[in-house]
Write a protein that holds these residues in place. Sequence first.
Motif, PDB file in Angstrom:
ATOM      1  N   VAL A  72       0.868  -1.182   0.000  1.00 24.24           N
ATOM      2  CA  VAL A  72       0.000   0.000   0.000  1.00 24.24           C
ATOM      3  C   VAL A  72       0.901   1.228   0.000  1.00 24.24           C
ATOM      4  O   VAL A  72       1.712   1.409   0.909  1.00 24.24           O
ATOM      5  CB  VAL A  72      -0.922   0.023   1.235  1.00 24.24           C
ATOM      6  CG1 VAL A  72      -1.756   1.309   1.255  1.00 24.24           C
ATOM      7  CG2 VAL A  72      -1.813  -1.205   1.266  1.00 24.24           C
ATOM      8  N   LEU A  73       0.786   2.039  -1.036  1.00 28.47           N
ATOM      9  CA  LEU A  73       1.584   3.256  -1.138  1.00 28.47           C
ATOM     10  C   LEU A  73       0.666   4.460  -0.974  1.00 28.47           C
ATOM     11  O   LEU A  73      -0.225   4.689  -1.792  1.00 28.47           O
ATOM     12  CB  LEU A  73       2.299   3.329  -2.487  1.00 28.47           C
ATOM     13  CG  LEU A  73       3.098   4.613  -2.764  1.00 28.47           C
ATOM     14  CD1 LEU A  73       4.190   4.820  -1.711  1.00 28.47           C
ATOM     15  CD2 LEU A  73       3.712   4.579  -4.164  1.00 28.47           C
ATOM     16  N   VAL A  74       0.879   5.217   0.094  1.00 30.08           N
ATOM     17  CA  VAL A  74       0.105   6.432   0.354  1.00 30.08           C
ATOM     18  C   VAL A  74       0.944   7.626  -0.058  1.00 30.08           C
ATOM     19  O   VAL A  74       2.089   7.775   0.403  1.00 30.08           O
ATOM     20  CB  VAL A  74      -0.276   6.547   1.840  1.00 30.08           C
ATOM     21  CG1 VAL A  74      -1.092   7.813   2.086  1.00 30.08           C
ATOM     22  CG2 VAL A  74      -1.065   5.320   2.283  1.00 30.08           C
ATOM     23  N   LEU A  75       0.394   8.454  -0.909  1.00 34.05           N
ATOM     24  CA  LEU A  75       1.098   9.664  -1.341  1.00 34.05           C
ATOM     25  C   LEU A  75       0.458  10.879  -0.681  1.00 34.05           C
ATOM     26  O   LEU A  75      -0.691  11.219  -0.965  1.00 34.05           O
ATOM     27  CB  LEU A  75       1.059   9.821  -2.854  1.00 34.05           C
ATOM     28  CG  LEU A  75       1.995  10.945  -3.322  1.00 34.05           C
ATOM     29  CD1 LEU A  75       3.423  10.423  -3.469  1.00 34.05           C
ATOM     30  CD2 LEU A  75       1.541  11.552  -4.631  1.00 34.05           C
ATOM     31  N   VAL A  95      -1.010  -8.732 -10.354  1.00 28.23           N
ATOM     32  CA  VAL A  95      -1.946  -8.767  -9.225  1.00 28.23           C
ATOM     33  C   VAL A  95      -2.940  -7.633  -9.411  1.00 28.23           C
ATOM     34  O   VAL A  95      -2.694  -6.690 -10.168  1.00 28.23           O
ATOM     35  CB  VAL A  95      -1.207  -8.599  -7.871  1.00 28.23           C
ATOM     36  CG1 VAL A  95      -0.218  -9.735  -7.645  1.00 28.23           C
ATOM     37  CG2 VAL A  95      -0.514  -7.244  -7.786  1.00 28.23           C
ATOM     38  N   PRO A  96      -4.078  -7.682  -8.725  1.00 30.30           N
ATOM     39  CA  PRO A  96      -5.025  -6.567  -8.802  1.00 30.30           C
ATOM     40  C   PRO A  96      -4.403  -5.268  -8.301  1.00 30.30           C
ATOM     41  O   PRO A  96      -3.600  -5.259  -7.360  1.00 30.30           O
ATOM     42  CB  PRO A  96      -6.172  -7.015  -7.892  1.00 30.30           C
ATOM     43  CG  PRO A  96      -6.082  -8.505  -7.876  1.00 30.30           C
ATOM     44  CD  PRO A  96      -4.614  -8.809  -7.941  1.00 30.30           C
ATOM     45  N   VAL A  97      -4.784  -4.172  -8.946  1.00 29.58           N
ATOM     46  CA  VAL A  97      -4.349  -2.832  -8.557  1.00 29.58           C
ATOM     47  C   VAL A  97      -5.589  -2.027  -8.212  1.00 29.58           C
ATOM     48  O   VAL A  97      -6.582  -2.035  -8.954  1.00 29.58           O
ATOM     49  CB  VAL A  97      -3.566  -2.139  -9.689  1.00 29.58           C
ATOM     50  CG1 VAL A  97      -3.172  -0.716  -9.283  1.00 29.58           C
ATOM     51  CG2 VAL A  97      -2.326  -2.949 -10.047  1.00 29.58           C
ATOM     52  N   ALA A 117      -1.931  -7.711  -3.790  1.00 28.78           N
ATOM     53  CA  ALA A 117      -2.465  -6.541  -4.493  1.00 28.78           C
ATOM     54  C   ALA A 117      -1.543  -5.353  -4.261  1.00 28.78           C
ATOM     55  O   ALA A 117      -0.763  -5.319  -3.296  1.00 28.78           O
ATOM     56  CB  ALA A 117      -3.875  -6.199  -4.001  1.00 28.78           C
ATOM     57  N   PHE A 118      -1.638  -4.402  -5.172  1.00 26.87           N
ATOM     58  CA  PHE A 118      -0.998  -3.109  -4.972  1.00 26.87           C
ATOM     59  C   PHE A 118      -2.090  -2.056  -4.838  1.00 26.87           C
ATOM     60  O   PHE A 118      -3.001  -1.988  -5.669  1.00 26.87           O
ATOM     61  CB  PHE A 118      -0.080  -2.739  -6.134  1.00 26.87           C
ATOM     62  CG  PHE A 118       0.423  -1.315  -6.066  1.00 26.87           C
ATOM     63  CD1 PHE A 118       1.197  -0.901  -4.993  1.00 26.87           C
ATOM     64  CD2 PHE A 118       0.105  -0.387  -7.058  1.00 26.87           C
ATOM     65  CE1 PHE A 118       1.655   0.424  -4.900  1.00 26.87           C
ATOM     66  CE2 PHE A 118       0.558   0.921  -6.990  1.00 26.87           C
ATOM     67  CZ  PHE A 118       1.336   1.328  -5.908  1.00 26.87           C
TER      68      PHE A 118
END
Length: 404
Positions: A65-68, A166-168, A215-216
């Motif tokens: 999980v990438l939070v910007l 993988v699902p995005v 997932a990403f």
Amino acid sequence: MPSPPWADGPGGCIVGLASAIAGRFRADRSIAGAPVDGIDGSSSVAGGLADAKAVAAIAQARHVVLVLFDGLGSRQLDTLIPDGAVAHCRRTTLRSVFPSSTAPAITSFSTAVFPAEHANPGWFCWSEASASVVRTLPMDVRAAPDQLVTADELWDWRAASLRFGVPVVAVQPHFIADSTFSRHAWAGAKRVGYRGRDELIEAVDAAVRANPGGAFVWAYMPHFDSTSHERGWQSEAAADVARRLDQLFERLAGRLAASGALLLATADHGFVDVPAAQQLRLDDYPGIAALLERPLTGEPRVAYCQVRPGCHETFEALARETLGHAFDLVPSDALVQAGWFGRGVVSPRLAGRIGTHTLIGRDRHTLVDRLPGEPEPSFIGMHGGIHPDELSVPLAAACRGGPL
């Protein structure tokens, strides 16, 4: 010419982070040297991550999980929330792209390549197809927001998510979740719009739980950026937003603890607050304006100038005489050759979009023009330039409820 900003700091570049994630989840990752949407290895090498533990964690994680946090650079983190959850989980410091602004940086996150390759060089971009200046994230013509442009006429790049195995899931504010840019940047992904912090946390958690095989998840928060533009990043309003973002990160880390998901947080750029005396208007330099073929593009901190044929020497002399105290003037092709927009592949579209000359703001100077129908430019906080406070962004990582 000032020193280029591409010399990696201790942590590397945000492109390296995007490239590491793309490499982890690409469908053909078992094939040695397999490209990811144009990446042939040069991009990831030029902007690679130096944090071996973070690289290993990305490579091994089932869910990332990438939070910007848009605009929450290292200086802002250190000043506004130095003892918060993000700071507690900070791994290293990364540098932004050039220009250090949302449009080129967000495109680099979605493609895992440098601006040189994706050819999105700023908020304002010259469109060859429509012969007009386009706002690259709203995807409309400058000063004519009812005139929309398509992704096909502006971009050659494809989203890296199209190659993910993988699902995005892209979790974004509801008003941009289904925009033209979002559909192109997160092609093949499930796009989810949120209206508040609780909805964002629920959406991220649901994306992880719904995809036990991996997932990403991309989660974007523009709130600090918009507040800092209007009020300044050193305002109490911006500090309040920063505290709320820190609380969100802490809550999200706790919510994802049981899943073992790797939670990363970073920013696309930092900020500087611009004194009124350093906010310059092109209207006050009619001699300069008369030598330009079209309006300024790029950013107020990095302005691309398309000089009329036969007027280059005149423009250079006048620009250095009248704006030399505030801007460095550099032939745009010299910036490309020196790698300012990134090493490796260079899009054939880039040259036409960055004009003949680039004005790079010194200290905190900005330069803006105004087209009929546009409101008077008004801002305090700004980014896009090469000030350390604009270029430096944090990378935080949490797993199992605590720091990586």
